[in-house]
Design a protein around this motif. Sequence first.
Motif, mmCIF file in Angstrom:
data_model
loop_
_atom_site.group_PDB
_atom_site.id
_atom_site.type_symbol
_atom_site.label_atom_id
_atom_site.label_comp_id
_atom_site.label_asym_id
_atom_site.label_seq_id
_atom_site.Cartn_x
_atom_site.Cartn_y
_atom_site.Cartn_z
ATOM 1 N N GLY A 1 0.832 -1.195 0.000
ATOM 2 C CA GLY A 1 0.000 0.000 0.000
ATOM 3 C C GLY A 1 0.863 1.241 0.000
ATOM 4 N N HIS A 2 0.262 2.366 -0.387
ATOM 5 C CA HIS A 2 1.010 3.625 -0.390
ATOM 6 C C HIS A 2 0.048 4.802 -0.376
ATOM 7 C CE1 HIS A 2 0.118 3.493 -4.726
ATOM 8 N NE2 HIS A 2 0.375 4.793 -4.725
ATOM 9 N N ASP A 3 0.609 5.981 -0.182
ATOM 10 C CA ASP A 3 -0.134 7.228 -0.240
ATOM 11 C C ASP A 3 0.856 8.318 -0.627
ATOM 12 O OD1 ASP A 3 -2.197 9.075 -0.085
ATOM 13 O OD2 ASP A 3 -2.664 8.669 2.007
ATOM 14 N N VAL A 4 0.342 9.489 -0.962
ATOM 15 C CA VAL A 4 1.191 10.647 -1.255
ATOM 16 C C VAL A 4 0.690 11.800 -0.399
ATOM 17 C CG1 VAL A 4 2.068 12.240 -3.003
ATOM 18 C CG2 VAL A 4 1.529 9.876 -3.630
ATOM 19 N N LEU A 5 1.597 12.406 0.328
ATOM 20 C CA LEU A 5 1.281 13.549 1.180
ATOM 21 C C LEU A 5 1.880 14.782 0.520
ATOM 22 C CD1 LEU A 5 2.383 11.795 4.486
ATOM 23 C CD2 LEU A 5 0.100 11.815 3.466
ATOM 24 N N PHE A 6 1.022 15.661 -0.004
ATOM 25 C CA PHE A 6 1.497 16.852 -0.707
ATOM 26 C C PHE A 6 1.731 17.996 0.263
ATOM 27 C CE2 PHE A 6 -0.338 14.597 -4.316
ATOM 28 C CZ PHE A 6 0.614 14.827 -5.290
ATOM 29 N N SER A 7 2.792 18.762 -0.001
ATOM 30 C CA SER A 7 3.069 19.960 0.794
ATOM 31 C C SER A 7 1.968 20.978 0.570
ATOM 32 C CB SER A 7 4.405 20.583 0.372
ATOM 33 O OG SER A 7 5.456 19.687 0.555
ATOM 34 N N THR A 8 1.605 21.672 1.632
ATOM 35 C CA THR A 8 0.591 22.720 1.520
ATOM 36 C C THR A 8 1.154 24.101 1.818
ATOM 37 O OG1 THR A 8 -0.091 22.374 3.816
ATOM 38 C CG2 THR A 8 -1.304 21.151 2.111
ATOM 39 N N GLU A 9 2.371 24.159 2.373
ATOM 40 C CA GLU A 9 3.004 25.447 2.627
ATOM 41 C C GLU A 9 4.510 25.260 2.645
ATOM 42 O OE1 GLU A 9 2.857 26.883 6.872
ATOM 43 O OE2 GLU A 9 1.349 25.301 6.996
ATOM 44 N N ILE A 10 5.220 26.362 2.476
ATOM 45 C CA ILE A 10 6.675 26.344 2.496
ATOM 46 C C ILE A 10 7.124 26.567 3.936
ATOM 47 C CG2 ILE A 10 8.775 27.448 1.674
ATOM 48 C CD1 ILE A 10 7.159 28.431 -0.741
ATOM 49 N N LEU A 11 7.972 25.665 4.407
ATOM 50 C CA LEU A 11 8.549 25.819 5.735
ATOM 51 C C LEU A 11 10.026 26.160 5.573
ATOM 52 C CD1 LEU A 11 6.970 22.667 7.411
ATOM 53 C CD2 LEU A 11 6.163 25.026 7.522
ATOM 54 N N LYS A 12 10.497 27.098 6.359
ATOM 55 C CA LYS A 12 11.899 27.477 6.288
ATOM 56 C C LYS A 12 12.731 26.352 6.889
ATOM 57 C CE LYS A 12 15.141 31.075 7.529
ATOM 58 N NZ LYS A 12 15.350 32.293 8.273
ATOM 59 N N LYS A 13 13.699 25.855 6.112
ATOM 60 C CA LYS A 13 14.547 24.769 6.566
ATOM 61 C C LYS A 13 15.864 25.341 7.050
ATOM 62 C CE LYS A 13 13.864 22.519 2.581
ATOM 63 N NZ LYS A 13 14.050 21.498 1.550
ATOM 64 N N THR A 14 16.086 25.285 8.350
ATOM 65 C CA THR A 14 17.356 25.727 8.904
ATOM 66 C C THR A 14 17.764 24.760 10.008
ATOM 67 O OG1 THR A 14 16.298 27.142 10.561
ATOM 68 C CG2 THR A 14 16.912 28.175 8.477
ATOM 69 N N GLY A 15 19.023 24.671 10.231
ATOM 70 C CA GLY A 15 19.541 23.870 11.323
ATOM 71 C C GLY A 15 19.729 24.725 12.561
ATOM 72 N N LEU A 16 20.320 24.129 13.558
ATOM 73 C CA LEU A 16 20.642 24.828 14.801
ATOM 74 C C LEU A 16 21.571 25.991 14.486
ATOM 75 C CD1 LEU A 16 20.551 24.870 17.918
ATOM 76 C CD2 LEU A 16 22.555 23.375 17.868
ATOM 77 N N ARG A 17 21.320 27.124 15.091
ATOM 78 C CA ARG A 17 22.157 28.311 14.891
ATOM 79 C C ARG A 17 22.824 28.686 16.211
ATOM 80 N NH1 ARG A 17 21.809 27.374 9.996
ATOM 81 N NH2 ARG A 17 20.333 28.387 8.670
#
Length: 162
Positions: free
Chosen positions: A141-157
């Motif tokens: 079985g499978h599914d697809v989860l589509f993005s609905t918004e842009i999230l800022k990707k950053t690591g620890l600062r």
Amino acid sequence: MNAPDDLDRRLVIATQAGLPLVPRPYDLLAEQLGVSPAEVKARLAAMLASGRIRRIGAVPNHYAIGYTANGMSVWDVDDAHIEALGQAIGRLDFVTHCYERPRRLPDWPYNLFAMVHAGDRATVQARVSEIAALLGPACRGHDVLFSTEILKKTGLRIGGDG
């Protein structure tokens, strides 16, 4: 593991938002830090080897380059075949990352995840169909989860003043 010295700390601060977008980023960093480009490269290599930093890599903004349909495909794959099949899926040119995760039964039967980016959802679905064909009968079985918004990707600062 040795504690980072001042130069390591300054190098992390100088690169944590990304490498400079110039033809020779290590040369520019070296100039800013008052060391040689070879020292910058050696320090980064040592921090990678010791685990102080995990990776140096590009993080593209998929929306900015025209990939506005982003789907995390999730798969329920027979555990006996997941390693080989996961590697095969990870090699597909349209899969940006692929990894195994534990199922959370009874609600979440999926154990293989593969991110697919495209210009539209129909193309993502077509690529997901290609993955399904590759998985064959090992996939339950499978599914697809589509993005609905842009999230800022950053690591620890870390801050530059303390």
